[in-house]
Design an enzyme around this catalytic site. Sequence first.
Site, PDB file in Angstrom:
ATOM      1  N   GLU A   1     -14.160  14.896 -31.043  1.00  0.00           N
ATOM      2  CA  GLU A   1     -13.848  13.898 -30.014  1.00  0.00           C
ATOM      3  C   GLU A   1     -12.335  13.776 -29.910  1.00  0.00           C
ATOM      4  O   GLU A   1     -11.638  13.738 -30.933  1.00  0.00           O
ATOM      5  CB  GLU A   1     -14.464  12.539 -30.367  1.00  0.00           C
ATOM      6  CG  GLU A   1     -14.105  11.417 -29.405  1.00  0.00           C
ATOM      7  CD  GLU A   1     -14.746  10.088 -29.805  1.00  0.00           C
ATOM      8  OE1 GLU A   1     -15.856  10.113 -30.380  1.00  0.00           O
ATOM      9  OE2 GLU A   1     -14.127   9.030 -29.554  1.00  0.00           O
TER      10      GLU A   1
ATOM     11  N   GLU B   1      -6.697   4.608 -26.422  1.00  0.00           N
ATOM     12  CA  GLU B   1      -7.554   3.439 -26.582  1.00  0.00           C
ATOM     13  C   GLU B   1      -6.645   2.239 -26.818  1.00  0.00           C
ATOM     14  O   GLU B   1      -5.672   2.327 -27.567  1.00  0.00           O
ATOM     15  CB  GLU B   1      -8.510   3.595 -27.758  1.00  0.00           C
ATOM     16  CG  GLU B   1      -9.565   4.664 -27.585  1.00  0.00           C
ATOM     17  CD  GLU B   1     -10.449   4.784 -28.807  1.00  0.00           C
ATOM     18  OE1 GLU B   1     -11.563   4.228 -28.792  1.00  0.00           O
ATOM     19  OE2 GLU B   1     -10.007   5.428 -29.782  1.00  0.00           O
TER      20      GLU B   1
END
Length: 456
Positions: A159, A164
């Site tokens: 991933e 974020e």
Amino acid sequence: MKMKKLVTGFLVGAIGLSLVTGCGNDKPAVSDNEIVEETKEIEYTLLWSDEFDGDTLDSSIWNMEQRAPGWTNSELQEYTNSPDNIYLEDGCLVIKAIETEVNGQPYYTSGKVTTLNNQEFTYGRVEVRAKVPEGQGLWPAIWMMPHEGRYGQWPKCGEIDIMEILGNEPNVSYSTIHYGEPHAQQQGKMVLEEGSFASDFHIFVVEWEPGEMRFYTDDVLVLTVNDWFTGSGGKEVAYPAPFDQPFYLQLNLAVGGTWPGNPDETTDFTNAEFVIDYVRVYQQAEYDTNVTKPEKVYREALEDGNYIYNGDLSSEEDYGDMENWSFFTANGGEGSAETKDGAIAVSISNTGSVDYSIQLVQASLPVLTGHTYRVSFDARADEARDFNFAVTGPNEGYIRYLQDTKVNVDSDWQTYTYEFTVSDKDDNNGRVEFNMGNASDATVYITNVRYEDITE
């Protein structure tokens, strides 16, 4: 689709910085641009882009993923394809989280778009200009996952998290990769000294090559990774797996979850909008896929055998520069660290909700399989209290080499000593953690920290 080239230096972004609030005419153009650095130059060609200048989302690029609440990470939102949650406005894509009520309880809807089955690629430069919402429990993300997952389920499949941000800390941006069996991760972050990622547009980039990824926020290099692994059937797969397969891009705004926590009375959903100005994906003409994993480099011990640098605080220390000692806050923690009378003084104004809300660490410590280590330190506090201490592997899924240990301190100096033997794989980035959050706000003092290899 226009085909444009750009040449970028190894350590800088290619199109330059634009933090002006607004979309449409305010966005930086897709144009040829050359930046000369002392390091190697990289030439990219535009693979695809979306400037969001139309009236509707381009379905040849994007899917609107629909998911029920609680599908992952204990998140609260329902992902919908409603134009209330996903729409274009003034040359931007807007993903909006909405709070309603169902059966007398708060209910949240939001949006997630992906390029699954439409735009999937292996290697390249992804550049996204965006502005995030502010508010407890809001969690915007720009990230990538593989379609096939040829190496198995998460995290073995890999991933790539380009950005974020937690809405309660809108001045901190995180870039992360996840991989491995067992789960491991590497993470970098940028902390803005002024303003926030919610007040202006910012540019988030990953440059993904065989054997290396570089993450930038506003042209600042925040993370370089070139050492990862994964497994299948209990065996490690040849490097550079899992990051050698097609990935697709995802943009979403989550509500709640295990990392940000849930919304509260301070969360303003009238402004809960993740606004994306553009997405641009570039590739080089070719990539050399014949790469090998770099050998691990281990920190050398000081002359007295201590692997902790500046353990006695005899030198000046900058607790925000990621060299030697570093001080962090998270999950509502507020405080500061300073050198005072030959010790690190950690002052706390808000204890936060978890032990690592107030955290003092030193990383880059060697952890070798079969070796035994002794770690010791002197500590006291303004009044009796406790905190947690551990030796961890942040690049190895935060594995505990020395388990979390409660340390009781009072106003008198005491020496604390612990030993542990390593049974896991070798790690060149072990770290000592002093976690002082979610407890007393009494100031803690620490000095004479030692980390020694006592293997016989």
